[in-house]
Write a protein that holds these residues in place. Structure first.
Motif, PDB file in Angstrom:
ATOM      1  N   PRO A  74       0.859  -1.330   0.001  1.00 31.37           N
ATOM      2  CA  PRO A  74      -0.103   0.174   0.024  1.00 31.37           C
ATOM      3  C   PRO A  74       0.658   1.242  -0.064  1.00 31.37           C
ATOM      4  N   ARG A  75       0.398   2.287  -0.678  1.00 33.47           N
ATOM      5  CA  ARG A  75       1.062   3.737  -0.946  1.00 33.47           C
ATOM      6  C   ARG A  75       0.573   4.393   0.680  1.00 33.47           C
ATOM      7  N   LYS A  76       1.645   5.425   0.734  1.00 32.63           N
ATOM      8  CA  LYS A  76       1.168   6.192   2.116  1.00 32.63           C
ATOM      9  C   LYS A  76       0.003   6.825   1.986  1.00 32.63           C
ATOM     10  N   ASN A  77      -0.825   6.899   2.852  1.00 31.93           N
ATOM     11  CA  ASN A  77      -2.320   7.444   2.998  1.00 31.93           C
ATOM     12  C   ASN A  77      -3.145   6.448   2.116  1.00 31.93           C
ATOM     13  N   ALA A  78      -2.973   5.276   1.857  1.00 30.51           N
ATOM     14  CA  ALA A  78      -3.814   4.543   1.026  1.00 30.51           C
ATOM     15  C   ALA A  78      -5.068   4.526   1.762  1.00 30.51           C
ATOM     16  N   ASN A  79      -5.177   4.104   3.163  1.00 28.47           N
ATOM     17  CA  ASN A  79      -6.563   3.770   3.654  1.00 28.47           C
ATOM     18  C   ASN A  79      -7.317   4.976   3.694  1.00 28.47           C
ATOM     19  N   LEU A  80      -6.622   6.143   3.950  1.00 28.36           N
ATOM     20  CA  LEU A  80      -7.374   7.451   3.814  1.00 28.36           C
ATOM     21  C   LEU A  80      -8.047   7.686   2.650  1.00 28.36           C
ATOM     22  N   ALA A  81      -7.420   7.390   1.627  1.00 32.05           N
ATOM     23  CA  ALA A  81      -7.648   7.838   0.190  1.00 32.05           C
ATOM     24  C   ALA A  81      -8.851   6.677  -0.412  1.00 32.05           C
ATOM     25  N   ILE A  82      -8.887   5.508   0.364  1.00 30.27           N
ATOM     26  CA  ILE A  82      -9.797   4.595  -0.021  1.00 30.27           C
ATOM     27  C   ILE A  82     -11.194   4.865   0.685  1.00 30.27           C
ATOM     28  N   MET A  83     -11.075   5.597   1.960  1.00 21.77           N
ATOM     29  CA  MET A  83     -12.105   5.922   2.502  1.00 21.77           C
ATOM     30  C   MET A  83     -12.682   7.189   2.142  1.00 21.77           C
ATOM     31  N   LEU A  84     -11.951   8.070   1.477  1.00 24.62           N
ATOM     32  CA  LEU A  84     -12.455   9.193   0.942  1.00 24.62           C
ATOM     33  C   LEU A  84     -13.240   9.058  -0.478  1.00 24.62           C
ATOM     34  N   ALA A  85     -12.917   7.938  -0.876  1.00 20.47           N
ATOM     35  CA  ALA A  85     -13.578   7.682  -2.376  1.00 20.47           C
ATOM     36  C   ALA A  85     -14.782   6.960  -1.898  1.00 20.47           C
ATOM     37  N   LEU A  86     -14.860   6.206  -0.923  1.00 22.75           N
ATOM     38  CA  LEU A  86     -15.934   5.181  -0.774  1.00 22.75           C
ATOM     39  C   LEU A  86     -17.208   6.055  -0.170  1.00 22.75           C
ATOM     40  N   ILE A  87     -16.643   6.604   0.919  1.00 21.36           N
ATOM     41  CA  ILE A  87     -17.972   7.204   1.879  1.00 21.36           C
ATOM     42  C   ILE A  87     -18.475   8.402   1.257  1.00 21.36           C
ATOM     43  N   PRO A  88     -17.712   9.416   0.795  1.00 20.79           N
ATOM     44  CA  PRO A  88     -18.372  10.478   0.149  1.00 20.79           C
ATOM     45  C   PRO A  88     -18.911   9.885  -1.190  1.00 20.79           C
ATOM     46  N   GLY A  89     -18.506   8.945  -1.779  1.00 20.60           N
ATOM     47  CA  GLY A  89     -18.873   8.480  -3.119  1.00 20.60           C
ATOM     48  C   GLY A  89     -20.203   7.992  -3.032  1.00 20.60           C
ATOM     49  N   PHE A  90     -20.634   7.494  -1.777  1.00 16.05           N
ATOM     50  CA  PHE A  90     -21.917   6.897  -1.830  1.00 16.05           C
ATOM     51  C   PHE A  90     -23.094   8.072  -1.858  1.00 16.05           C
ATOM     52  N   PHE A  91     -22.587   9.353  -1.479  1.00 14.46           N
ATOM     53  CA  PHE A  91     -23.607  10.445  -1.834  1.00 14.46           C
ATOM     54  C   PHE A  91     -23.132  11.289  -2.888  1.00 14.46           C
ATOM     55  N   ASN A  92     -22.552  10.760  -3.825  1.00 11.39           N
ATOM     56  CA  ASN A  92     -22.048  11.324  -5.162  1.00 11.39           C
ATOM     57  C   ASN A  92     -20.998  12.262  -5.264  1.00 11.39           C
ATOM     58  N   VAL A  93     -20.158  12.378  -4.326  1.00 12.38           N
ATOM     59  CA  VAL A  93     -19.147  13.190  -4.154  1.00 12.38           C
ATOM     60  C   VAL A  93     -18.086  12.292  -4.413  1.00 12.38           C
ATOM     61  N   PHE A  94     -17.281  12.481  -5.791  1.00 13.71           N
ATOM     62  CA  PHE A  94     -16.438  11.641  -6.439  1.00 13.71           C
ATOM     63  C   PHE A  94     -15.092  12.390  -6.299  1.00 13.71           C
ATOM     64  N   GLY A  95     -13.866  11.540  -6.337  1.00 16.62           N
ATOM     65  CA  GLY A  95     -12.628  12.238  -6.564  1.00 16.62           C
ATOM     66  C   GLY A  95     -11.635  12.610  -5.301  1.00 16.62           C
ATOM     67  N   LEU A  96     -12.216  12.579  -4.188  1.00 17.21           N
ATOM     68  CA  LEU A  96     -11.801  13.280  -2.665  1.00 17.21           C
ATOM     69  C   LEU A  96     -10.456  12.330  -2.522  1.00 17.21           C
ATOM     70  N   GLY A  97     -10.385  11.098  -2.919  1.00 20.61           N
ATOM     71  CA  GLY A  97      -9.424  10.177  -2.772  1.00 20.61           C
ATOM     72  C   GLY A  97      -8.434  10.435  -3.455  1.00 20.61           C
ATOM     73  N   HIS A  98      -8.625  10.803  -4.896  1.00 22.16           N
ATOM     74  CA  HIS A  98      -7.479  11.047  -5.647  1.00 22.16           C
ATOM     75  C   HIS A  98      -6.634  12.179  -5.353  1.00 22.16           C
ATOM     76  N   PHE A  99      -7.330  13.192  -4.485  1.00 19.87           N
ATOM     77  CA  PHE A  99      -6.391  14.414  -4.320  1.00 19.87           C
ATOM     78  C   PHE A  99      -5.406  13.990  -2.977  1.00 19.87           C
ATOM     79  N   VAL A 100      -5.750  12.965  -2.093  1.00 18.45           N
ATOM     80  CA  VAL A 100      -4.886  12.336  -0.945  1.00 18.45           C
ATOM     81  C   VAL A 100      -3.661  11.756  -1.864  1.00 18.45           C
ATOM     82  N   LEU A 101      -4.090  11.158  -2.890  1.00 19.04           N
ATOM     83  CA  LEU A 101      -3.108  10.382  -3.469  1.00 19.04           C
ATOM     84  C   LEU A 101      -2.072  11.126  -4.654  1.00 19.04           C
ATOM     85  N   ARG A 102      -2.452  12.772  -4.584  1.00 18.81           N
ATOM     86  CA  ARG A 102      -1.900  13.590  -5.463  1.00 18.81           C
ATOM     87  C   ARG A 102      -2.223  13.499  -6.976  1.00 18.81           C
TER      88      ARG A 102
END
Length: 179
Positions: A74-102
């Protein structure tokens, strides 16, 4: 020493030149000693062990095998990126996990898709239109799979990107500089 057919996986007896199951040539077979697969060097034809990275006879690097494929880490901050992709993604907010991974361009792309889906379908998690609901679910799964792919890297492979390119240039220039 046992020969295993490279096509069908059947055992080829030592006195035969072809596989009795599929008719493949004996030259396509793999040699198995004590349950461990042994191959041949593509450069010189020398014997190779299952964990060999270099040929013992000619010294050439062996590109096939499990050791050269690397281990998924896993890359650094991988768990945070996955959580920011899945949880807000359920409410149609996509792309937040990509910012964590630059991965800023992908993050912006998914945020724009989020705004477009909000505009077309209202501010509900699942729009009333079947087409928009299917599209929303497809975007959710696509960004989730993309973030999972980006979150894990293979150990032993060089990452590409501006930082690794600059590091290679710096290393190359310091190696050629006279001291």
């Amino acid at each position: 020493m046992t020969l295993i057919c490279g096509e069908c996986g059947g055992v080829i007896p030592a006195d035969m030149d072809f596989c009795p199951r599929c008719g493949s040539l004996r030259s396509n077979a793999r040699v198995v000693n004590d349950g461990r697969t042994v191959g041949e060097c593509p450069s010189c034809g020398g014997p190779l062990g299952p964990d060999d990275l270099y040929c013992g006879r000619c010294g050439s690097k062996i590109s096939t095998g499990t050791a050269s494929q690397g281990v998924m880490r896993p890359r650094k901050n991988a768990n945070l990126a996955i959580m920011l992709a899945l949880i807000p993604g359920f409410f149609n907010v996509f792309g937040l996990g990509h910012f964590v991974l630059r991965q800023y361009s992908r993050g912006i792309m998914f945020l724009v898709i989020s705004v477009v889906l909000w505009y077309l379908g209202g501010w509900k998690p699942f729009p009333s239109s079947l087409l928009l609901t299917v599209l929303t679910i497809c975007v959710f799964f696509y960004q989730a799979m993309d973030i999972l792919r980006l979150s894990y890297t293979r150990e032993g492979r060089c990452r590409t990107g501006p930082r690794s390119t600059a590091l290679r240039r710096l290393t190359a220039s310091s190696a050629t500089r006279p001291r």
